[in-house]
Design a protein around this motif. Structure first.
Motif, short mmCIF file in Angstrom:
data_model
loop_
_atom_site.label_atom_id
_atom_site.label_comp_id
_atom_site.label_asym_id
_atom_site.label_seq_id
_atom_site.Cartn_x
_atom_site.Cartn_y
_atom_site.Cartn_z
N ALA A 139 49.69 10.61 -34.46
CA ALA A 139 50.84 11.10 -33.62
C ALA A 139 50.54 12.46 -32.97
CB ALA A 139 52.03 11.47 -34.55
N TRP A 140 49.76 13.30 -33.86
CA TRP A 140 49.49 14.88 -33.15
C TRP A 140 48.61 14.69 -31.96
CZ3 TRP A 140 52.94 17.98 -33.03
CH2 TRP A 140 53.60 18.51 -33.96
N TRP A 141 47.53 13.65 -32.33
CA TRP A 141 46.47 13.33 -31.20
C TRP A 141 47.08 12.71 -30.03
CZ3 TRP A 141 44.92 10.15 -27.52
CH2 TRP A 141 43.72 10.40 -26.97
N LEU A 142 48.17 11.93 -30.11
CA LEU A 142 48.84 11.40 -28.79
C LEU A 142 49.57 12.62 -28.37
CD1 LEU A 142 50.08 8.05 -30.56
CD2 LEU A 142 47.99 8.33 -28.69
N HIS A 143 50.24 13.27 -29.09
CA HIS A 143 51.18 14.42 -28.42
C HIS A 143 50.42 15.51 -27.52
CE1 HIS A 143 54.55 17.47 -28.30
NE2 HIS A 143 53.80 18.11 -28.87
N ASP A 144 49.10 15.55 -28.24
CA ASP A 144 48.33 16.81 -27.77
C ASP A 144 47.62 16.39 -26.40
OD1 ASP A 144 49.00 18.43 -29.56
OD2 ASP A 144 47.09 18.44 -30.36
N HIS A 145 47.22 14.96 -26.17
CA HIS A 145 46.42 14.52 -25.19
C HIS A 145 47.27 13.43 -24.23
CE1 HIS A 145 43.38 15.69 -28.33
NE2 HIS A 145 42.79 15.77 -27.31
N LEU A 146 48.37 13.30 -24.50
CA LEU A 146 49.12 12.28 -23.48
C LEU A 146 50.31 13.15 -23.04
CD1 LEU A 146 48.87 8.77 -25.18
CD2 LEU A 146 47.12 9.74 -23.41
N PRO A 147 50.26 14.11 -22.22
CA PRO A 147 51.51 14.57 -21.95
C PRO A 147 52.38 14.11 -21.10
CG PRO A 147 49.66 15.45 -20.48
CD PRO A 147 49.23 14.39 -21.47
N ASN A 148 52.33 13.02 -20.51
CA ASN A 148 53.21 12.04 -19.91
C ASN A 148 54.06 11.29 -20.70
OD1 ASN A 148 52.60 13.51 -17.60
ND2 ASN A 148 51.01 11.86 -16.91
N ASN A 149 53.98 11.23 -21.92
CA ASN A 149 54.61 10.35 -22.84
C ASN A 149 56.01 10.74 -22.76
OD1 ASN A 149 55.38 11.38 -25.61
ND2 ASN A 149 53.34 12.03 -25.51
N ALA A 150 56.94 9.84 -23.17
CA ALA A 150 58.45 10.22 -23.27
C ALA A 150 58.94 9.70 -24.53
CB ALA A 150 59.11 9.22 -22.21
N GLY A 151 58.08 9.87 -25.54
CA GLY A 151 58.45 10.01 -26.78
C GLY A 151 57.59 8.99 -27.75
N LEU A 152 57.56 9.10 -29.05
CA LEU A 152 56.75 8.40 -29.89
C LEU A 152 57.42 8.16 -31.15
CD1 LEU A 152 53.27 10.60 -29.55
CD2 LEU A 152 53.85 8.26 -28.58
N THR A 153 57.51 6.93 -31.52
CA THR A 153 58.65 6.77 -32.90
C THR A 153 57.53 6.02 -33.74
OG1 THR A 153 60.57 6.69 -31.65
CG2 THR A 153 60.43 5.60 -33.85
N PHE A 154 57.11 6.31 -35.07
CA PHE A 154 56.39 5.93 -35.85
C PHE A 154 57.16 5.07 -36.80
CE2 PHE A 154 53.34 8.40 -33.68
CZ PHE A 154 52.17 7.84 -33.93
N PHE A 155 56.28 3.86 -37.18
CA PHE A 155 56.87 2.87 -38.24
C PHE A 155 56.01 2.62 -39.45
CE2 PHE A 155 58.49 1.90 -34.13
CZ PHE A 155 59.99 1.75 -34.24
N PRO A 156 56.26 2.47 -40.67
CA PRO A 156 55.54 2.35 -41.87
C PRO A 156 54.39 1.32 -41.69
CG PRO A 156 57.81 2.33 -42.62
CD PRO A 156 57.61 2.43 -41.07
N LYS A 157 54.84 0.04 -41.41
CA LYS A 157 53.83 -1.03 -41.23
C LYS A 157 52.80 -0.99 -40.19
CE LYS A 157 53.60 -6.04 -41.33
NZ LYS A 157 54.21 -7.35 -41.26
N LEU A 158 51.60 -0.56 -40.48
CA LEU A 158 50.27 -0.51 -39.87
C LEU A 158 50.22 0.62 -38.89
CD1 LEU A 158 50.21 -4.18 -38.46
CD2 LEU A 158 49.01 -3.24 -40.30
N ALA A 159 51.02 1.65 -39.14
CA ALA A 159 51.29 2.91 -38.24
C ALA A 159 51.62 2.48 -36.88
CB ALA A 159 50.17 3.82 -38.58
N ALA A 160 52.20 1.60 -36.71
CA ALA A 160 52.70 1.19 -35.32
C ALA A 160 53.73 2.09 -34.89
CB ALA A 160 53.42 -0.31 -35.51
N PHE A 161 53.72 2.08 -33.61
CA PHE A 161 54.63 3.29 -32.85
C PHE A 161 55.13 2.55 -31.65
CE2 PHE A 161 50.10 4.20 -31.96
CZ PHE A 161 50.33 4.51 -30.57
N ASN A 162 56.17 3.04 -31.23
CA ASN A 162 56.66 2.72 -29.81
C ASN A 162 56.38 4.03 -28.99
OD1 ASN A 162 58.36 0.60 -30.48
ND2 ASN A 162 60.28 1.46 -30.48
N ILE A 163 55.77 3.73 -27.92
CA ILE A 163 55.28 4.79 -27.10
C ILE A 163 55.91 4.45 -25.65
CG2 ILE A 163 53.36 3.41 -26.36
CD1 ILE A 163 51.78 6.22 -25.92
N SER A 164 56.53 5.63 -25.18
CA SER A 164 57.38 5.32 -23.64
C SER A 164 56.78 6.20 -22.51
CB SER A 164 58.74 5.75 -24.10
OG SER A 164 59.33 4.92 -25.21
N TRP A 165 56.78 5.64 -21.47
CA TRP A 165 56.87 6.12 -20.15
C TRP A 165 57.92 6.10 -19.57
CZ3 TRP A 165 58.18 5.07 -15.32
CH2 TRP A 165 57.82 5.93 -14.36
#
Length: 192
Positions: free
Chosen positions: A114-140
């Motif tokens: 989560a923090w790597w994505l936050h630090d390295h993908l400044p154009n993301n419009a939000g990340l939401t993490f889920f327990p299974k497989l650390a899957a996450f919603n990523i939005s542009w």
């Protein structure tokens, strides 16, 4: 685009998952891929798409039965071929970073990714993490508001969002161990 159109909900209920406005869906999806998903793939290798585009009909079925947000809440999110209430386009995909799984399964430390994505993908419009497989919603999104949210216990809720003290700056300490492990594993494969 084929991977983005695949939907278990659509398949189960026999509902076509095809955009009403293909041009808008392709424009939004292209930005999602080029600005967010491809940089992840280039850095960490294979990612799996769990859910991406949803037609209004597919999402509507998912609202009552599969924990999907309402159609209006999903415009410019999972529903790529509709602009949101403010006229902005956007696209969301739920993904799994395959190379992250061993670290997550061993440590449960989803925050590293989560923090790597936050630090390295400044154009993301939000990340939401889920327990299974650390899957996450990523939005542009055309008008992004960056944030990190989790449904993973015991830290359900906001990890960061604008206005929180931990929003800005580097969070490298959170993902340092994971990146060192990944680098060591990569070198061991090369040396075999």
């Amino acid at each position: 685009m084929r991977d983005m159109l695949y939907s278990e909900i659509a398949n189960f209920y026999g509902i076509p998952n095809i955009p009403d406005d293909p041009s808008l869906a392709i424009a939004a999806g292209t930005r999602l891929c080029e600005e967010l998903l491809e940089p992840i793939w280039l850095r960490f290798g294979r990612i799996s798409i769990r859910s991406a585009f949803r037609s209004c009909a597919v999402n509507e079925v998912g609202v009552g039965k599969h924990n999907c947000a309402s159609n209006e809440a999903n415009y410019a999110a999972h529903i790529w071929d509709r602009r949101d209430a403010n006229g902005y386009m956007g696209a969301t995909a739920c993904v799994v970073v395959q190379s992250f799984l061993p670290h997550y399964e061993r440590t449960g430390h989803w925050q590293a990714l989560a923090w790597w994505l936050h630090d390295h993908l400044p154009n993301n419009a939000g990340l939401t993490f889920f327990p299974k497989l650390a899957a996450f919603n990523i939005s542009w999104h055309e008008n992004p508001t960056r944030s990190l949210y989790s449904y993973i216990p015991p830290e359900r809720g906001w990890l960061t969002k604008p206005g929180m003290e931990n929003f800005d700056g580097s969070h490298a300490k959170e993902y340092e161990e994971w990146l060192e492990e990944a680098e060591a594993k990569k070198h061991s494969k090369i040396n075999k």
